[in-house]
Design a protein around this motif. Structure first.
Motif, PDB file in Angstrom:
ATOM      1  N   UNK A 164      42.081  44.287  34.513  1.00 31.57           N
ATOM      2  CA  UNK A 164      41.771  44.973  35.762  1.00 31.57           C
ATOM      3  C   UNK A 164      42.947  44.843  36.727  1.00 31.57           C
ATOM      4  N   UNK A 165      43.435  45.974  37.201  1.00 28.88           N
ATOM      5  CA  UNK A 165      44.538  45.962  38.156  1.00 28.88           C
ATOM      6  C   UNK A 165      44.020  45.624  39.551  1.00 28.88           C
ATOM      7  N   UNK A 166      44.662  44.684  40.238  1.00 27.09           N
ATOM      8  CA  UNK A 166      44.243  44.372  41.609  1.00 27.09           C
ATOM      9  C   UNK A 166      44.435  45.573  42.535  1.00 27.09           C
ATOM     10  N   UNK A 167      43.549  45.696  43.512  1.00 27.93           N
ATOM     11  CA  UNK A 167      43.624  46.760  44.512  1.00 27.93           C
ATOM     12  C   UNK A 167      44.126  46.157  45.812  1.00 27.93           C
ATOM     13  N   UNK A 168      45.247  46.675  46.308  1.00 30.62           N
ATOM     14  CA  UNK A 168      45.855  46.124  47.521  1.00 30.62           C
ATOM     15  C   UNK A 168      45.026  46.480  48.744  1.00 30.62           C
ATOM     16  N   UNK A 169      44.906  45.532  49.664  1.00 24.53           N
ATOM     17  CA  UNK A 169      44.287  45.816  50.949  1.00 24.53           C
ATOM     18  C   UNK A 169      45.211  46.729  51.746  1.00 24.53           C
ATOM     19  N   UNK A 177      45.471  41.354  47.747  1.00 20.56           N
ATOM     20  CA  UNK A 177      44.845  42.286  46.813  1.00 20.56           C
ATOM     21  C   UNK A 177      43.600  41.662  46.201  1.00 20.56           C
ATOM     22  N   UNK A 178      42.713  42.527  45.729  1.00 19.21           N
ATOM     23  CA  UNK A 178      41.456  42.077  45.137  1.00 19.21           C
ATOM     24  C   UNK A 178      41.270  42.693  43.760  1.00 19.21           C
ATOM     25  N   UNK A 179      40.977  41.851  42.780  1.00 20.49           N
ATOM     26  CA  UNK A 179      40.613  42.303  41.434  1.00 20.49           C
ATOM     27  C   UNK A 179      39.105  42.504  41.428  1.00 20.49           C
ATOM     28  N   UNK A 180      38.670  43.751  41.395  1.00 21.75           N
ATOM     29  CA  UNK A 180      37.250  44.091  41.496  1.00 21.75           C
ATOM     30  C   UNK A 180      36.721  44.444  40.108  1.00 21.75           C
ATOM     31  N   UNK A 181      35.759  43.696  39.639  1.00 18.19           N
ATOM     32  CA  UNK A 181      35.174  43.948  38.322  1.00 18.19           C
ATOM     33  C   UNK A 181      33.999  44.918  38.398  1.00 18.19           C
ATOM     34  N   UNK A 182      33.511  45.178  39.604  1.00 24.44           N
ATOM     35  CA  UNK A 182      32.404  46.103  39.829  1.00 24.44           C
ATOM     36  C   UNK A 182      32.810  47.086  40.914  1.00 24.44           C
ATOM     37  N   UNK A 198      46.591  36.353  47.146  1.00 23.58           N
ATOM     38  CA  UNK A 198      47.505  36.443  48.281  1.00 23.58           C
ATOM     39  C   UNK A 198      48.867  35.916  47.846  1.00 23.58           C
ATOM     40  N   UNK A 199      49.888  36.734  48.037  1.00 28.08           N
ATOM     41  CA  UNK A 199      51.242  36.315  47.711  1.00 28.08           C
ATOM     42  C   UNK A 199      51.732  35.290  48.735  1.00 28.08           C
ATOM     43  N   UNK A 200      52.728  34.478  48.382  1.00 27.82           N
ATOM     44  CA  UNK A 200      53.219  33.467  49.321  1.00 27.82           C
ATOM     45  C   UNK A 200      53.566  34.068  50.679  1.00 27.82           C
TER      46      UNK A 200
END
Length: 275
Positions: A164-169, A177-182, A198-200
């Motif tokens: 699952x590709x993370x979705x950037x805020x 970014x959030x990896x959303x499984x649903x 969250x990146x550094x």
């Protein structure tokens, strides 16, 4: 996505020379359970699970978080259960952090390794076995399904962090970014278990204050987290438990990305009291 390593409960027992002071705290708005207190002496066992121990890191408590429970499961090779869930109303999410499991859901068998994710709806037959050479470790999030007339119960599915590709805020250049499984618009689901990255140097730049309860298990990295009026340091293996409306924000310290498994209850009316 590259292979990842995820934190797990350390177990064991600290030496007598270790200082008693730790970061564990329980307040009326939040709790922090650092990985250093997840030792052998606080493990539990479950009926019909063999070669298995677990850490209960959240459970419904009156006046605190009330919608879910979360376990860190450790199943030795060959162990598992053919009767894992005694509650027909309970749905589940499993997220594997180490080892390998064979998961059978309604007569379909899946192999899940680190990063593997499964959603299991209520009243669904499933079994699980640890099939690797090392103990399998996974999170088991349980919630009573809140059925709504006119909405079907969501089906079981299996996925993984790697798929699952993370979705950037918005407005963050991918730093948050959030990896959303649903799919968030799928109202059949009354809970989400996602992965936040969250990146550094990235931040949650405002004090989120909302009705959703949270369980946050730090999979990788470290950060400073704002919980109610306090700033607390957290790192891989720590767990945070937030009741509804607890203000929260975050600053990712680096040098690696800060990632956590996030539970929240969603998509349902608030239960109203009755005289």
């Amino acid at each position: 996505m590259t292979d990842r390593s995820y934190a797990s409960a350390p177990g064991g027992h600290p030496p007598q020379t270790q200082l008693l002071t730790d970061r564990a705290v329980f307040t009326d708005a939040y709790a922090v359970i650092p990985h250093g207190v997840m030792r052998d002496i606080v493990t539990s066992a479950l009926p019909f699970w063999d070669k298995t121990r677990l850490w209960v890191i959240s459970r419904p408590l009156s006046g605190f978080a009330e919608t879910f429970s979360q376990y860190i499961m450790e199943v030795a090779p060959g162990g598992g259960s053919d009767k894992p869930e005694p509650d027909e109303l309970a749905q589940a999410v499993l997220f594997v952090t180490a080892g390998e499991i064979s998961l059978s859901i309604a007569e379909t068998t899946y192999t899940l390794a680190a990063g593997g994710y499964a959603y299991i709806p209520p009243a669904t037959a499933w079994t699980l076995r640890s099939t690797g050479t090392e103990p399998a470790r996974f999170h088991w999030v349980r919630k009573t399904y809140d059925k709504v007339e006119g909405l079907d119960t969501p089906p079981a599915f299996v996925s993984s962090d790697q798929q699952v590709d993370p979705i950037a805020m918005p407005g963050t250049d991918g730093k948050w970014a959030t990896t959303r499984f649903v799919d968030p618009t799928d109202l059949r689901h009354d809970m989400h278990v996602n992965i936040v990255t969250l990146q550094p140097g990235a931040t949650i730049p405002f004090a989120e204050t909302h009705v959703m309860e949270h369980g946050l298990y730090v999979l990788e990295g470290k950060a400073v987290y704002r919980l109610n009026q306090d700033w607390v340091e957290v790192e891989a293996g720590d767990y945070m438990w937030l009741r509804a409306f607890c203000p929260q924000a975050c600053y990712a310290g680096g040098p690696a990305p800060f990632r956590y498994l996030l539970y929240k209850d969603v998509n349902r009316h608030m239960k109203l009291g009755r005289p």
